[in-house]
Every structure is written in structure tokens, then in C-alpha cells.
Motif scaffolding. Structure first.
Motif, short mmCIF file in Angstrom:
data_model
loop_
_atom_site.label_atom_id
_atom_site.label_comp_id
_atom_site.label_asym_id
_atom_site.label_seq_id
_atom_site.Cartn_x
_atom_site.Cartn_y
_atom_site.Cartn_z
N ASN A 134 0.98 -1.31 0.03
CA ASN A 134 -0.10 0.04 -0.12
C ASN A 134 0.81 1.35 0.05
O ASN A 134 0.63 2.23 -0.61
N THR A 171 2.29 1.77 -3.37
CA THR A 171 1.17 2.35 -4.32
C THR A 171 1.14 3.70 -4.28
O THR A 171 0.92 4.50 -4.90
N ALA A 208 -6.49 -0.97 0.47
CA ALA A 208 -5.81 -0.46 -1.10
C ALA A 208 -7.02 0.44 -1.42
O ALA A 208 -6.56 1.33 -2.10
#
Ligand SMILES: Cc1ncc(COP(=O)(O)O)c(C=O)c1O
Length: 346
Positions: free
Chosen positions: A261, A264, A329
């Protein structure tokens, strides 16, 4: 329901339902007398996992570091640490007031990661006996270094230098399980290289409170004395230790998700604000964003992000964000949308 996405720290996570159940039904006793079976189980489990003789359950990571510093370093002597280490920076006044300790700071070549050679230079005896170093302390992962990971080999290099100089090595492993997830080693691999270590149950592992200090029998015996000196017993602490046991069992397994996470998040921000960070350097759950090239300072970014429902902190003029069990997410995508909106806002 809390609609905000809280990326200020991995300490903001809330205990799981299983933790709350365990806390409600925990067997307890008075920890002063060593009578709390849940605290004892947690300490035994921590000693077993780290491969150390013994462990002590303390309220905070700061208290673990302060107990270790007091145990090792004589008043007026020095501890060596990295220039941005928590123990030597955030805790500098605690160490000064509680133990009369001074720090010798080393600037790591990159991301807070000390290397053996520079530690060796810092341990060279002072011919005038003005500054005596009683301890080296390292931090893994390194928080201000962006959650960077010191390898097991790197820790062994530093340990060898300390052993040559006859100086103990303490590991501030507030987030050592994050390092273990990246290095793909059990915590004992790091613990075996150092004289003592602490780790936090209340960060990535998800417990509401508590940290562990582990080392040899004599050290932990002294740590018990210092716990009393610094604040006393914490009585039926088994209520908290019950959550700590679950954190130890379940927490480490899910850390790779936090790391993914964080990566990202970093990739999205690097796309939005080129040059503000290098996503390839995000190894664990900490993301720093250098907003100096954006025409707005960190305070302005923090306020705009807060207006978009995303909470972040600032350290040294950079924005800091941490992923944790309370962030999934979808939250990362929502946080990225908030960054985009904040970038557009006049
Ligand atoms: C690297 C490091 N060491 C120690 C601590 C102190 O832990 P605590 O907040 O439990 O006192 C922190 C807290 O953020 C930390 O990041």
C-alpha cells in the motif's frame, strides 16, 4: 463512522475485534509481584521469538529505549546513534534528564542506514578521555530514513565493530518486524546480532499499547528495577498484554500488505508531483514527500489534505505518511484522489 483516512502514523490503528475479546477475558494479576499470567506469557513469547534470555513488557518504545540507555550508559558518557535516530533526537531530553547521557551523532551515507566503518571510527578511544562511549544504538527500520531496512549482514558488521571495542549494541526495533518482512528473516536473525533490542506492539503489529525490551537475564533484571524507578509497576497489565499476544501472532503476517500500500501511494504521488520522492526507495510502510518544489510548503499541503479527509504529519519540512492495519487498498486510492484535489485547489 470515521470517514477520515489517517496516515499520520502506524500508531493510530485501532485494536481488532479479536484483541478486544481477548482483553475482555484476559487472566490478570499484579505485575509488581510477577503475578500477571498474561504479561508473563507475552514476555516469555517475546523472549522465545527473539531468542533472547528474557524480555520485559513496558508501556512504550520510548520507555524501552530509555531503560536500555540508563542501564548501559553512565551519566556524563556518550551513546552513539544515527543523526536522525528516534532515541537520539525525539528522546534527547529524556536521555539528558533521566540519565545525564550525551549523544555522538553519525550521519549515515543514505536513508539513516549506518555502516560498520563509521561506527568503528566513532568508537576509537579518545586519547584525552573526554568523551567515553558506553553504547551504540541503531534503528531498524529507520523512521526518518523513510522506513529503510538495515540488512542482517549490515547489523552483524556493526555488531562486530562494537564487540571489538567492547561496547554493547542496542537495537531500536520499533518496526523490526517490518524489516523482517522485507529481509524475509525471523526476528531472531536481527536479535541474535545485538546485545538488546526493543520493538513496539503498538505500531504495525496493531496492538493498542505496549512495547517489548529483550536481552540477557541480568539486563532484564536491571530493566525491571528501572521500570520501577521510572514510573512503577503497571499492575493488571495483562489486559493490554492480551492484545499484545495477538499482535505478535497475527501482526507480522500482514505487514507486506502495508508495504504494498505504501508503494502504491508513493507511485501515485511521484506521478502527480515528479521529483518529490523515489517510489523505488519505499521498502516498508513509511512514505516521505518532499513538497519543496511544489510552490506550497508542507503546512499548506497538510491543511489541504486534511480538508480532503486525509491526515498526514510533517517532519523536517516533508510530508510523512504511514500505512497500517486501518488502511486498505481502497483507502490508498482515496488518499491519492485527495492529493490530486489538493494539488488543484487554489
Ligand atoms: C523508531 C522509533 N523508535 C521509538 C519510538 C517510540 O515509541 P513510542 O511511541 O511507543 O514511545 C518511535 C515512535 O514513533 C519510533 O518511530
Amino acid at each position: 463512522m470515521d470517514a477520515r483516512i489517517d496516515l499520520r502514523s502506524d500508531t493510530v490503528s485501532k485494536p481488532s475485534e479479536r484483541m478486544r475479546q481477548a482483553m475482555a477475558t484476559a487472566e490478570v494479576g499484579d505485575d509488581w509481584y510477577g503475578d500477571d499470567p498474561t504479561v508473563n506469557r507475552l514476555q516469555d513469547r517475546a523472549a522465545e521469538l527473539t531468542g533472547k534470555d528474557a524480555a520485559i513488557y513496558l508501556p512504550t518504545g520510548t520507555m524501552c529505549n530509555q531503560v536500555a540507555l540508563h542501564a548501559y550508559v553512565r551519566s556524563g558518557h556518550f551513546a552513539v546513534c544515527e543523526a536522525n535516530a528516534h532515541a537520539g533526537r525525539t528522546e534527547v531530553s529524556s536521555a539528558a534528564v533521566l540519565s545525564g547521557i550525551a549523544f555522538r551523532y553519525l550521519t549515515a551515507p543514505e536513508r539513516g542506514l549506518l555502516i560498520g566503518e563509521q561506527v568503528a571510527a566513532a568508537l576509537a578511544p579518545d586519547p584525552y578521555d573526554v568523551s567515553v562511549v558506553d553504547l551504540v544504538t541503531i534503528e531498524n527500520t529507520h523512521q526518518v530514513g523513510g522506513g529503510s531496512v538495515l540488512s542482517v549482514t549490515g547489523v552483524h558488521d556493526i555488531a562486530a565493530v562494537c564487540a571489538d571495542a567492547g561496547v554493547p549494541l542496542h537495537l531500536d526495533g520499533a518496526r523490526i518486524f517490518n524489516a523482517c518482512a522485507v529481509a524475509e528473516v525471523p526476528v531472531a536473525a536481527y536479535a541474535g546480532a545485538v546485545t538488546s533490542l526493543m520493538f513496539c506492539l503498538s505500531k504495525g503489529l496493531g496492538a493498542p499499547i505496549g512495547s517489548i525490551l529483550a536481552g540477557d537475564k541480568e539486563f532484564i533484571r536491571e530493566a525491571r528495577r528501572l521500570k520501577i524507578l521510572f514510573g512503577g509497576a503497571w499492575r493488571q497489565a495483562g489486559i493490554m498484554a492480551a492484545a499484545g499476544l495477538i499482535a505478535l501472532e497475527e501482526g507480522p503476517k500482514r505487514l507486506p500488505e502495508d508495504h504494498e500500500n505504501a508503494r502504491t501511494l508513493a507511485e501515485g504521488i511521484a506521478e502527480l508531483l515528479p521529483g518529490s520522492l523515489d517510489p523505488d526507495l519505499i521498502e516498508t510502510n513509511i512514505v516521505f514527500v518532499d513538497v519543496s518544489g511544489t510552490g506550497r510548503d508542507a503546512t499548506q499541503w497538510r491543511e489541504r489534505l486534511a480538508a480532503e479527509g486525509v491526515l498526514v504529519t510533517m517532519i523536517g519540512g516533508r510530508i510523512r505518511m504511514l500505512t497500517h492495519v486501518g488502511v486498505d487498498a481502497a483507502d490508498v486510492q482515496a488518499a491519492l484522489a485527495a492529493w490530486q484535489n489538493a494539488a488543484k485547489a487554489a
